[in-house]
Design an enzyme around this catalytic site. Sequence first.
Site, short mmCIF file in Angstrom:
data_model
loop_
_atom_site.label_atom_id
_atom_site.label_comp_id
_atom_site.label_asym_id
_atom_site.label_seq_id
_atom_site.Cartn_x
_atom_site.Cartn_y
_atom_site.Cartn_z
N HIS A 194 -1.99 13.12 -3.63
CA HIS A 194 -1.28 13.86 -2.58
C HIS A 194 -2.22 14.77 -1.82
CE1 HIS A 194 2.66 12.90 -4.49
NE2 HIS A 194 2.96 12.84 -3.21
N GLU A 435 0.20 -8.08 -0.70
CA GLU A 435 -0.67 -7.11 -1.37
C GLU A 435 -0.99 -7.50 -2.81
OE1 GLU A 435 1.11 -3.23 -0.90
OE2 GLU A 435 3.12 -3.96 -1.30
N ASP A 459 -3.51 -2.19 -2.03
CA ASP A 459 -3.10 -2.85 -3.27
C ASP A 459 -3.77 -4.20 -3.44
OD1 ASP A 459 -1.41 -1.15 -4.79
OD2 ASP A 459 0.07 -1.28 -3.18
N CYS A 506 -1.93 -3.17 7.28
CA CYS A 506 -1.50 -1.77 7.30
C CYS A 506 -2.16 -0.94 6.20
CB CYS A 506 0.02 -1.67 7.20
SG CYS A 506 0.68 -2.29 5.66
C1 PEP Z 1 -1.30 -1.00 0.80
O1 PEP Z 1 -1.14 -1.26 -0.40
O2 PEP Z 1 -2.31 -1.32 1.44
C2 PEP Z 1 -0.27 -0.25 1.54
C3 PEP Z 1 -0.33 -0.11 2.84
O3 PEP Z 1 0.73 0.32 0.83
P1 PEP Z 1 0.54 1.65 -0.07
O4 PEP Z 1 -0.83 2.23 0.25
O5 PEP Z 1 1.64 2.55 0.30
O6 PEP Z 1 0.62 1.10 -1.45
MG MG Z 2 0.81 -1.05 -1.28
#
Ligand code: PEP
Ligand code: MG
Length: 574
Positions: A194, A435, A459, A506
Amino acid sequence: MSFTLHGLGVSPGIAIGTSHLVSHATLEVSHYVIPAKHIDEELNRFDAAIGAVREELRSIKYAAGLGAPSEIRALIDVHAMILADPMIASVPRQMVRERRCNAEWALVQQMEQLVEQFEEIEDPYLRERKADVVQVVERLLKAMSGRSGQSVPRRKPEDGVVVVAHDLSPADTIHFRQQQITGFVTDLGGATSHTAIVARSLNIPAVVGLYHVRQLVRDEEMVIIDGTRGVVIVDPDERILEEYRLRKSELELERSKLKRLRSAKSATLDGEEISLQANIELPEDVAQVKDVDADGIGLFRTEFLFLNRDAMPDEDEQFEAYRSVAVALKGKPVTIRILDVGADKALSGTVRNEPNPALGLRAIRYCLAEPQMFLTQLRAILRASHYGRVRVLIPMLVHAYEIDQSLMMIRLAQEQLSAEGVPFDKNIAVGGMIEVPAAALCLGAFLKRLNFLSVGTNDLIQYTLAIDRTDEAVAHLYDPLHPSVLRLIAQTIEAGSRAGVPVAVCGEMAGDPSHTRLLLGMGLRQFSMHPMQIFEVKQEVLRSDVSDLRPKVARLLRIEDPEKQRETLERLNA
Ligand code: PEP
Ligand code: MG
């Protein structure tokens, strides 16, 4: 004496300032006997500290204001509750009376007892609350020593203040904003902690995971933080200091020049239009999205609405949050991700004691196991879809039947709303996150069933390389450029393009300008990132020629030798 430390750069940029040590006060408490006639005085000192910290928390909450993420406000409330609890407010008083010890000592004894009890709790979320108890006790100790919470030291006006801490709570981090902290470094923490997230959103350079920085640095020493490279230089000589001052002002100049790109059309030299969208955690992040005029929201991490609270947000509360974002984006896409809890984002009181949470009941697995909660969120998202261009994104899919079950749930929510006469977008687009390597290797089921895909590289890297993304001990092995990772991303983009299914990225890779050309050369046309990163990525887009990049990237993807790969990437970015 000058020395350099290397950690995890979690928020880019350069900060130069004098160090301010946030005390790990519990380690520094002495023990002494209080004469009987001074016991009342000692108790008054303790009560005064309780009152001062109560006031301090109230003023942090007030200063953070409504603009602060709701998780931070909730955390301050948790600290206020701990402060008021008799375990903290009364038991140490009793100990002072009975044992005639100083109040600090009594408080730390009591804290250690409580921490031991917390450690026995099975629920990992509740177990982690011990950190909040320690933080409250530290505030009390500082108040008793006459030092306020996280006060800023005296300094020359031209110097910034660099906070050096063992660990920082998000509440402290938000508090630093009012005190114009220029950067911070901590012993603990991973790139997705965080504290790191708040640092990035406040645009404060930060390096975490330094292990012993709190012990090695003294108060009021000159410190340079390079948050891009994860480097901390303590007590630098004049030459190094000058070099970094120059670099810092160059970066500031570059950043202010980049603002001119706000109105520039995001297209490559050979005319390919590239969509640059934003990732958000909470509805209030929309202000930053507007500042940079992003092409939409490519990822709304809705779990942040659910964290750090006892009761889950109900359908109406969620609807209001999603609707406000949809309305603010005025017809630009708003991609709302289904609750991605589990692993490092545990819901209050609901998570089992799993042996390996990253491989456990997280994201869509959790939602399918909690159909009522899933349905509530889907209904809220569908209701919001009437007010803008809302899209649904399903996280961590692996199996075709998970997609089918999710689509069934969406249909059920649609049928319920239709029967109730509630309006929603009947053609709402539904996408899936890629992911997990299993998904990237078997895309047929995804391409057949879904309207779009979004690659979550954070991920994807974690699961491909078997690296816990929150563990600083293996952070050096977390490599976005590993050939296996690049091939999985490239083949997902390629398969999507062949099937006419749009693919976005993303994860953090999308916001790193050193990866922009690589991703463009793979055929990527949609990027989603933190709003602060959009201009830098746009600059790369404007300088790129996709037709030139494509064959070069195809060659790069065949390279397995890391050194050769690095050189090729450097040439690509030159
Ligand atoms: C990712 O895993 O790249 C993602 C965008 O989701 P988070 O970072 O929220 O797991
Ligand atoms: Mg993710």
